[in-house]
Design an enzyme around this catalytic site. Structure first.
Site, PDB file in Angstrom:
ATOM      1  N   LYS A  96       0.878  -1.171   0.000  1.00 21.69           N
ATOM      2  CA  LYS A  96       0.000   0.000   0.000  1.00 21.69           C
ATOM      3  C   LYS A  96       0.911   1.216   0.000  1.00 21.69           C
ATOM      4  CE  LYS A  96      -2.965   3.069   2.314  1.00 21.69           C
ATOM      5  NZ  LYS A  96      -3.678   3.523   3.494  1.00 21.69           N
ATOM      6  N   GLY A 157      -8.056   9.332   9.349  1.00 24.79           N
ATOM      7  CA  GLY A 157      -8.363   9.529  10.765  1.00 24.79           C
ATOM      8  C   GLY A 157      -9.411  10.582  11.047  1.00 24.79           C
ATOM      9  N   ALA A 184      -9.393   5.577   3.749  1.00 22.42           N
ATOM     10  CA  ALA A 184      -9.142   6.746   4.593  1.00 22.42           C
ATOM     11  C   ALA A 184     -10.375   7.616   4.755  1.00 22.42           C
ATOM     12  CB  ALA A 184      -7.997   7.598   4.064  1.00 22.42           C
ATOM     13  N   GLY A 185     -10.620   7.962   6.003  1.00 23.11           N
ATOM     14  CA  GLY A 185     -11.646   8.947   6.314  1.00 23.11           C
ATOM     15  C   GLY A 185     -13.015   8.386   6.632  1.00 23.11           C
ATOM     16  N   ASN A 206      -9.171   2.096   9.312  1.00 22.21           N
ATOM     17  CA  ASN A 206      -8.427   1.747  10.526  1.00 22.21           C
ATOM     18  C   ASN A 206      -8.980   2.500  11.753  1.00 22.21           C
ATOM     19  OD1 ASN A 206      -4.889   1.258  11.121  1.00 22.21           O
ATOM     20  ND2 ASN A 206      -6.483   1.419  12.617  1.00 22.21           N
ATOM     21  N   THR A 207      -8.903   3.831  11.727  1.00 27.53           N
ATOM     22  CA  THR A 207      -9.190   4.608  12.937  1.00 27.53           C
ATOM     23  C   THR A 207     -10.591   4.382  13.494  1.00 27.53           C
ATOM     24  OG1 THR A 207      -7.714   6.326  12.066  1.00 27.53           O
ATOM     25  CG2 THR A 207      -9.113   6.928  13.915  1.00 27.53           C
TER      26      THR A 207
END
Ligand SMILES: CC(=O)[C@@H](O)[C@H](O)COP(=O)(O)O
Length: 257
Positions: A96, A157, A184-185, A206-207
């Site tokens: 990635k 995040g 992301a996001g 992830n976050t």
């Protein structure tokens, strides 16, 4: 079934492994999500010394495919070097690719990203580029050899969810045959379902899981949302209409006016 670089995957959810409260919660979240791909940061693990080795053996025990990432790399040279180290350490040519251009937004440096992608593709890597929703950058990444695109839907995040649905819809329409993964996001399962309903092939997050009050429950919820969004897309959703359409036939009314 999702196919990425010739590999068939049972889940359309790819999960990051950073920021969890504990290794045990990470392991339970990965299992609960049903993911078959987890991303790992080489930089973080190498910095961890013995703890890094323990982390890596935990990841290997989960049975998911590893997608190393070049998180935190700020230059082409740094990203390429990290990718080559990751290939040795993790024994995979999947990478990635992140080349970060701005500390505050963690926005990709798209110029460095395209250059690094070209170098890595020529070196036999299967590159998963973390990019923006810019169509021209996407074309350059494909020309560089990428067979997958991973546009953000909001800053890493931020948990904002898809801030530009028009751009994501355009990207989906413009590259019908390219696996597109929103990366992301994403902040909540409904965000994941929304982009899957657009026809995106998968999501990476992830976050929103790691920082949830209950990461395991959140991981399970995202897994269900991704499946629901994909099934809705495949089932042919009704397009919105500006006028009412009666759901009950008008014939057979009791009173004729
Ligand atoms: C794990 C990873 O690769 C992240 O950099 C990814 O972009 C996820 O972003 P969120 O943390 O916003 O889900």
């Amino acid at each position: 079934m999702l196919e990425l670089y010739g590999t068939e995957l049972s889940s359309r959810l790819l999960l990051g492994t950073a920021q969890y409260p504990s290794p045990a919660i990470l392991a339970d979240a990965v299992k609960a999500s049903g993911t078959s791909v987890v991303t790992v940061s080489l930089r973080r693990e190498m910095a961890g010394g013995r703890a890094g080795e323990q982390f890596w053996s935990l990841i290997r025990s989960l049975g998911a495919r590893t997608l190393p990432n070049t998180a935190g790399c700020l230059s082409v040279k740094e990203a390429v070097t990290t990718a080559k180290m990751a290939r040795e350490v993790f024994g995979t040519n999947w990478i990635k690719l992140e080349v970060i251009g701005n500390h505050d937004t963690l926005q990709p440096d798209v110029f460095g990203l395209v250059e690094a992608a070209r170098i890595l593709c020529e070196d036999g890597f299967a590159v998963f580029p973390y990019t923006t929703d810019d169509l021209v950058v996407a074309e350059r990444l494909l020309e560089a050899g990428c067979k997958v695109l991973m546009p953000w839907c909001a800053p890493i995040g931020s948990a904002l969810g898809p801030v530009n649905m028009t751009a994501l819809r355009s990207m989906r329409g413009y590259f019908p045959g390219v696996p597109l993964i929103v990366d992301a996001g994403l902040g909540r399962p409904s965000h994941a379902a929304t982009v899957m309903e657009l026809g995106f092939d998968a999501v990476l997050l992830n976050t929103a899981v790691a920082k949830a009050a209950d990461p395991v429950g959140m991981a399970r919820a995202f897994g269900k949302a991704v499946d629901a969004g994909r099934e809705a897309f495949s089932s042919g959703m009704l397009e919105p209409r500006d006028v009412a359409v009666p759901s009950t036939p008008m014939v057979g009314r009791a009173v004729f006016s």
